[in-house]
Design an enzyme around this catalytic site. Structure first.
Site, mmCIF file in Angstrom:
data_model
loop_
_atom_site.group_PDB
_atom_site.id
_atom_site.type_symbol
_atom_site.label_atom_id
_atom_site.label_comp_id
_atom_site.label_asym_id
_atom_site.label_seq_id
_atom_site.Cartn_x
_atom_site.Cartn_y
_atom_site.Cartn_z
ATOM 1 N N GLU A 84 -11.266 -1.882 3.805
ATOM 2 C CA GLU A 84 -9.917 -1.375 4.055
ATOM 3 C C GLU A 84 -9.687 -0.038 3.352
ATOM 4 O O GLU A 84 -10.397 0.333 2.418
ATOM 5 C CB GLU A 84 -8.868 -2.368 3.528
ATOM 6 C CG GLU A 84 -8.732 -3.644 4.322
ATOM 7 C CD GLU A 84 -7.461 -4.388 3.942
ATOM 8 O OE1 GLU A 84 -6.737 -4.778 4.863
ATOM 9 O OE2 GLU A 84 -7.187 -4.573 2.741
ATOM 10 N N ASP B 243 0.794 -1.231 0.000
ATOM 11 C CA ASP B 243 0.000 0.000 0.000
ATOM 12 C C ASP B 243 0.829 1.286 0.000
ATOM 13 O O ASP B 243 1.775 1.424 0.786
ATOM 14 C CB ASP B 243 -0.889 0.063 1.242
ATOM 15 C CG ASP B 243 -1.772 -1.141 1.427
ATOM 16 O OD1 ASP B 243 -1.664 -2.090 0.645
ATOM 17 O OD2 ASP B 243 -2.576 -1.127 2.377
ATOM 18 N N TYR C 295 1.142 -0.719 10.033
ATOM 19 C CA TYR C 295 0.224 -0.824 8.909
ATOM 20 C C TYR C 295 -0.115 0.551 8.341
ATOM 21 O O TYR C 295 0.316 1.581 8.838
ATOM 22 C CB TYR C 295 -1.038 -1.571 9.338
ATOM 23 C CG TYR C 295 -0.914 -3.087 9.295
ATOM 24 C CD1 TYR C 295 0.329 -3.713 9.227
ATOM 25 C CD2 TYR C 295 -2.039 -3.896 9.340
ATOM 26 C CE1 TYR C 295 0.441 -5.098 9.187
ATOM 27 C CE2 TYR C 295 -1.935 -5.285 9.305
ATOM 28 C CZ TYR C 295 -0.701 -5.877 9.230
ATOM 29 O OH TYR C 295 -0.596 -7.248 9.185
#
EC number: 3.2.1.26
Length: 466
Positions: free
Chosen positions: A218, A41, A100
């Protein structure tokens, strides 16, 4: 309490891995990619103090989804990027299983990172902390620690804070899974980035008429564009349709009206953001000249990612090209970053012969209903007819052909090619199909049904991260 540093191992991995990656014929010449290990990502996409910053999820120690760090690039022109020191590593108890995804903000002149600290328990289960880190004078980052624990009523799958400022408050959207295993987007507000107040759920199961739309949403991103607000997110578990949502996990957009006072987002139907084989976890930012830019991960979790041939050279995945967003007459348009035109070499017409596969941009005008095809080295094929486009690619696991579709009247195509990627922009950005492919070094681009007067191409200069 800090965990033992892995920095020496990371430095060794980069020194040993970078030469192998750069020598790989599939390594991109103008897209962002890791010099070793796995990248996924995009994070913290921001313009700050005269520079653009793009962070990203990176495992420098292996080509798998463990040990997630935040790596960091910066640029002054969105074309020429340079490596910066690693911003975040999972070295605290509250982020021990991964730093994350998240975002970056300018907090009174301090570049501040908002991210999810991932913690997995030995007996099973997990939790998540929303955390802050601030930039030091030397370009490194100091972790502030958790500012938001796991909200009540949700599983440990709460992550990916996207934070922005509106008037006197900060706002944050989070991707979430409730205890009934249903995907949601949560909204919070804060006066100082440290104390957060829940404003409820703004999208997902049971909201705005949505029913079965996946078990986890998400990477949400909410922003104004044109006369609407756009919510981008990635609904894991959404049902496949015959020609839509065919990837293991898709990315979608929806447009609507966002009410800050009520904390409510009244939106319309979901639309797939990219119809290609690889596109996930997009993030946007607003430039000082008023453009809304997007970048995505040209990958998909799980699927066939662990069969990609670049694994043999110690690296995997890349980003999409940067894109400019516009919302016109109810349609979200994605157009290639205008600065990319600076990479063009001399314009060429087409003689009707095959072209060697190399980094290039193609401009192709079509008439509605034209039947034509582009074959990328026998590995990837784009077919166009009156119903729209079909992209075909052979499975990395078998000889089975897989397909992706875009339906509509095709009037024009802009195709951006790199060593192992193709991005197809349809009708000025009305649709996009992004895909990886892995041709032989001697691969050729061949055509059928195309007239030379409708075709122009430019070679693209190498522009790699320094």
């Amino acid at each position: 309490m800090s965990l033992p540093s892995r920095l020496p191992a990371i430095l060794q991995a980069v020194m040993q891995g970078q030469p192998r990656a750069l020598a790989d014929s599939h390594y991109p010449r103008w897209h962002h990619a890791p010099v070793t290990g796995l990248m996924n990502d995009p994070n913290g996409f921001i313009e700050f103090a005269g520079r653009y910053h793009l962070f990203y999820q990176w495992n420098p120690l292996a080509c798998d989804h463990t040990f997630k760090c935040w790596a960091h690039w910066s640029s002054i022109d969105l074309l020429h990027w340079q490596h910066e020191p690693i911003a975040l590593m999972p070295d605290e108890e509250y982020d021990r299983n991964g730093c994350y995804s998240g975002s970056a903000v300018d907090n009174n002149g301090t570049l501040t990172l908002c991210y999810t600290g991932n913690v997995k328990f030995a007996e099973g289960g997990r939790t998540a902390w929303q955390c802050l880190a601030t930039e030091n004078a030397d370009g490194t980052f100091r972790k502030i620690g958790p500012v938001l624990p796991l909200p009540e009523g949700y599983t440990g799958h709460v992550r990916d804070p996207k934070v922005w400022r509106h008037e006197d408050l900060w706002y944050m959207v989070l991707g979430a899974q409730d205890r009934q295993k249903r995907g949601k987007v949560l909204l919070f507000s804060s006066a100082d980035l440290h104390q957060w107040t829940s404003m409820g759920e703004i999208a997902g199961h049971g909201i705005n008429g949505l029913d079965d739309v996946g078990y986890m949403w998400e990477c949400p991103d909410l922003f104004p564009l044109g006369d609407q607000h756009i919510l981008i997110c990635c609904p894991q578990g959404i049902a496949r349709e015959e020609e839509c949502y065919l990837n293991t996990y898709p990315a979608v957009w929806m447009a609507g009206e966002f009410d800050y006072a009520a904390g409510a987002f009244r939106h319309g139907e979901l639309h797939e953001l990219d119809a290609g084989f690889e596109f996930y976890a997009p993030q946007t930012m607003l430039t000082s000249d008023g453009r809304r830019l997007l970048v995505g991960w040209m990958g998909v979790p799980e699927g066939e990612e662990m069969l990609q041939p670049t694994l043999n050279n110690g690296w995997i995945h890349q980003m999409t090209c940067l894109r400019e967003l516009e919302f016109i007459n109810g349609q979200l348009y994605q157009r290639p970053l205008r600065e990319l035109s600076a990479l063009r070499g001399e314009a060429n017409g087409w003689s009707g012969n095959a072209l060697p596969l190399a980094p290039m941009e193609i401009d192709l005008q079509t008439r509605g209903g034209d039947m034509l095809s582009l074959d990328f080295g026998g590995v990837l094929t784009l077919e166009c007819d009156a119903s729209g486009l079909r992209l075909a690619r052979r499975s990395l696991a078998s000889d089975e052909m897989h397909y992706r579709y875009w339906r509509g009247n095709v009037r024009s195509l802009r195709v951006f090619i790199d060593q192992s990627s193709v991005e197809i922009f349809i009708n000025g950005g009305e649709g996009v199909m992004s895909s990886r492919y892995f041709p032989a070094c001697s691969g050729q681009l061949t055509f059928s049904g195309i007239t030379p007067d409708a075709f122009c191409y430019w070679p693209l200069r190498t522009c790699m991260v320094e």
